[in-house]
Design a protein around this motif. Sequence first.
Motif, PDB file in Angstrom:
ATOM      1  N   ILE A  30       0.849  -1.187   0.000  1.00 20.11           N
ATOM      2  CA  ILE A  30       0.000   0.000   0.000  1.00 20.11           C
ATOM      3  C   ILE A  30       0.886   1.240   0.000  1.00 20.11           C
ATOM      4  O   ILE A  30       1.722   1.421   0.892  1.00 20.11           O
ATOM      5  CB  ILE A  30      -0.943  -0.013   1.215  1.00 20.11           C
ATOM      6  N   LYS A  31       0.719   2.071  -1.010  1.00 20.90           N
ATOM      7  CA  LYS A  31       1.601   3.216  -1.230  1.00 20.90           C
ATOM      8  C   LYS A  31       0.819   4.523  -1.278  1.00 20.90           C
ATOM      9  O   LYS A  31      -0.371   4.544  -1.606  1.00 20.90           O
ATOM     10  CB  LYS A  31       2.339   3.057  -2.566  1.00 20.90           C
ATOM     11  N   ARG A  32       1.508   5.609  -0.950  1.00 26.10           N
ATOM     12  CA  ARG A  32       0.979   6.957  -1.187  1.00 26.10           C
ATOM     13  C   ARG A  32       1.834   7.619  -2.253  1.00 26.10           C
ATOM     14  O   ARG A  32       3.047   7.432  -2.299  1.00 26.10           O
ATOM     15  CB  ARG A  32       1.011   7.807   0.090  1.00 26.10           C
ATOM     16  N   TRP A  33       1.173   8.373  -3.117  1.00 22.36           N
ATOM     17  CA  TRP A  33       1.924   9.101  -4.141  1.00 22.36           C
ATOM     18  C   TRP A  33       2.884  10.088  -3.488  1.00 22.36           C
ATOM     19  O   TRP A  33       2.559  10.704  -2.468  1.00 22.36           O
ATOM     20  CB  TRP A  33       0.975   9.878  -5.048  1.00 22.36           C
ATOM     21  N   SER A  34       4.043  10.252  -4.070  1.00 19.99           N
ATOM     22  CA  SER A  34       5.006  11.237  -3.567  1.00 19.99           C
ATOM     23  C   SER A  34       4.458  12.645  -3.818  1.00 19.99           C
ATOM     24  O   SER A  34       3.627  12.853  -4.716  1.00 19.99           O
ATOM     25  CB  SER A  34       6.336  11.088  -4.288  1.00 19.99           C
ATOM     26  N   PRO A  35       4.905  13.630  -3.046  1.00 20.91           N
ATOM     27  CA  PRO A  35       4.457  15.010  -3.278  1.00 20.91           C
ATOM     28  C   PRO A  35       4.739  15.485  -4.698  1.00 20.91           C
ATOM     29  O   PRO A  35       3.939  16.222  -5.279  1.00 20.91           O
ATOM     30  CB  PRO A  35       5.265  15.819  -2.249  1.00 20.91           C
ATOM     31  N   GLU A  36       5.856  15.044  -5.270  1.00 22.83           N
ATOM     32  CA  GLU A  36       6.223  15.471  -6.627  1.00 22.83           C
ATOM     33  C   GLU A  36       5.229  14.920  -7.650  1.00 22.83           C
ATOM     34  O   GLU A  36       4.793  15.642  -8.563  1.00 22.83           O
ATOM     35  CB  GLU A  36       7.641  14.998  -6.961  1.00 22.83           C
ATOM     36  N   ILE A  37       4.865  13.660  -7.505  1.00 27.06           N
ATOM     37  CA  ILE A  37       3.909  13.069  -8.444  1.00 27.06           C
ATOM     38  C   ILE A  37       2.530  13.692  -8.268  1.00 27.06           C
ATOM     39  O   ILE A  37       1.844  14.010  -9.250  1.00 27.06           O
ATOM     40  CB  ILE A  37       3.868  11.538  -8.270  1.00 27.06           C
ATOM     41  N   MET A  38       2.131  13.913  -7.020  1.00 33.88           N
ATOM     42  CA  MET A  38       0.829  14.541  -6.790  1.00 33.88           C
ATOM     43  C   MET A  38       0.772  15.938  -7.390  1.00 33.88           C
ATOM     44  O   MET A  38      -0.251  16.341  -7.965  1.00 33.88           O
ATOM     45  CB  MET A  38       0.534  14.595  -5.291  1.00 33.88           C
ATOM     46  N   ALA A  39       1.847  16.676  -7.284  1.00 36.06           N
ATOM     47  CA  ALA A  39       1.892  18.029  -7.859  1.00 36.06           C
ATOM     48  C   ALA A  39       1.765  17.970  -9.375  1.00 36.06           C
ATOM     49  O   ALA A  39       1.065  18.799  -9.987  1.00 36.06           O
ATOM     50  CB  ALA A  39       3.186  18.724  -7.457  1.00 36.06           C
ATOM     51  N   ALA A  40       2.406  16.985  -9.990  1.00 36.56           N
ATOM     52  CA  ALA A  40       2.337  16.841 -11.450  1.00 36.56           C
ATOM     53  C   ALA A  40       0.927  16.462 -11.886  1.00 36.56           C
ATOM     54  O   ALA A  40       0.413  16.969 -12.898  1.00 36.56           O
ATOM     55  CB  ALA A  40       3.338  15.784 -11.910  1.00 36.56           C
ATOM     56  N   ILE A  41       0.284  15.583 -11.120  1.00 33.87           N
ATOM     57  CA  ILE A  41      -1.084  15.181 -11.444  1.00 33.87           C
ATOM     58  C   ILE A  41      -2.032  16.369 -11.315  1.00 33.87           C
ATOM     59  O   ILE A  41      -2.894  16.595 -12.169  1.00 33.87           O
ATOM     60  CB  ILE A  41      -1.541  14.021 -10.540  1.00 33.87           C
ATOM     61  N   GLU A  42      -1.872  17.146 -10.247  1.00 35.75           N
ATOM     62  CA  GLU A  42      -2.761  18.295 -10.046  1.00 35.75           C
ATOM     63  C   GLU A  42      -2.572  19.343 -11.144  1.00 35.75           C
ATOM     64  O   GLU A  42      -3.545  19.941 -11.611  1.00 35.75           O
ATOM     65  CB  GLU A  42      -2.532  18.919  -8.666  1.00 35.75           C
ATOM     66  N   LYS A  43      -1.339  19.549 -11.569  1.00 30.31           N
ATOM     67  CA  LYS A  43      -1.100  20.479 -12.677  1.00 30.31           C
ATOM     68  C   LYS A  43      -1.778  19.978 -13.949  1.00 30.31           C
ATOM     69  O   LYS A  43      -2.404  20.759 -14.691  1.00 30.31           O
ATOM     70  CB  LYS A  43       0.400  20.655 -12.930  1.00 30.31           C
ATOM     71  N   ALA A  44      -1.666  18.672 -14.199  1.00 20.78           N
ATOM     72  CA  ALA A  44      -2.314  18.098 -15.379  1.00 20.78           C
ATOM     73  C   ALA A  44      -3.829  18.285 -15.302  1.00 20.78           C
ATOM     74  O   ALA A  44      -4.476  18.610 -16.312  1.00 20.78           O
ATOM     75  CB  ALA A  44      -1.963  16.617 -15.487  1.00 20.78           C
ATOM     76  N   TRP A  45      -4.397  18.096 -14.110  1.00 21.64           N
ATOM     77  CA  TRP A  45      -5.834  18.297 -13.944  1.00 21.64           C
ATOM     78  C   TRP A  45      -6.227  19.744 -14.206  1.00 21.64           C
ATOM     79  O   TRP A  45      -7.240  20.012 -14.865  1.00 21.64           O
ATOM     80  CB  TRP A  45      -6.284  17.874 -12.549  1.00 21.64           C
TER      81      TRP A  45
END
Length: 347
Positions: free
Chosen positions: A294-309
């Motif tokens: 069970i993993k949580r996305w890293s802050p860097e990946i979450m930031a990239a996803i939010e920018k894409a959204w």
Amino acid sequence: MKRVLVAAAAGIVLAASAVHAQSQQKVRINLANAFPNSLTLIGEAPGKLAKKLERLSAGTIELRVNEPGALVPALQAIQATGQGSVDAAWSNAGFFAGTDSAFNLFATVPFGPGIPEYLAWIYHGGGLQLSREMFAKHGVYNIPCAIIPPEASGWFRKEIKSVADLKGLKMRFFGLGAKAMAKLGVSTQLLAPGDIFQALQLGTIDATEFSLPSMDQKLGFYQVAKFYYFPGWHQQATFLEFYINRKKWDALSDQHKAFIESACGDLTRDVIAEGEATQWRAMTEMRDKHGVQIKRWSPEIMAAIEKAWNDVLAEESASNPNFKRVYASYAKFRSDYSIWREHGYLK
């Protein structure tokens, strides 16, 4: 005067008798379920709805729940309802988004609200009026009938350590979140729930998201993929709805309509409570018995996803007036609500 009173009383009795007779008429509703009937929570829900309606109506409403594909393909259930091929469907508005991307906003919104805030916008912020206005143009009447807690973010065969690891993956993904993932190089496709496991097992897709841990466990994704990511940024809360052909709905008595609305309200409570109560068990079982990480996305990946959204949001608003109008309603409500969100809840 006495004759007038007697006549008026007789008229009232006749009217009441007519209303009573109409409410006692047998109503049969043939429903296409977009989810396998045995699927935990959302697939089982219309069967529970049928039982609630039978009890509320003293047996005068018979809701027949059909498996996906028995009447129409799962992803076509709402369309078939509007066309009159089936009486009703159990699905969500995101499965109708091929008609208009704005329908996605009535199902779930990436980086959006949790259950209380989403319910508030739908029922007291104009969301339901907007969705009914849009569905009416397609011959459908919609009733929110369940809402589920945050979903998982996805199952992957390998650990995702950077945004670059997402590029080139083939992934089943739902709704507006799929458009955000596509901007990160993921090749997304929407598959019906019953088709996902086989596609993952055969390698037709490399990864998938679907729903809550209890449902993902039931579908067996842990047998193929071992890396399970959270949080479900794309679906923090998700509505399920009862869709009924508009002409069928209009022909129902007011009492039968009230039975359906009441049963949906009761079912919404049940689904919220069961959804929140059962996820820990599914997560611990898959972790401890099946080796799921069970993993949580890293802050860097979450930031990239939010920018894409945010890029998707700008594009959809620019290209679709309906999307822009509905999102404006949603965004204004979220802005107004924010003072309560920030001060009313523990962090």
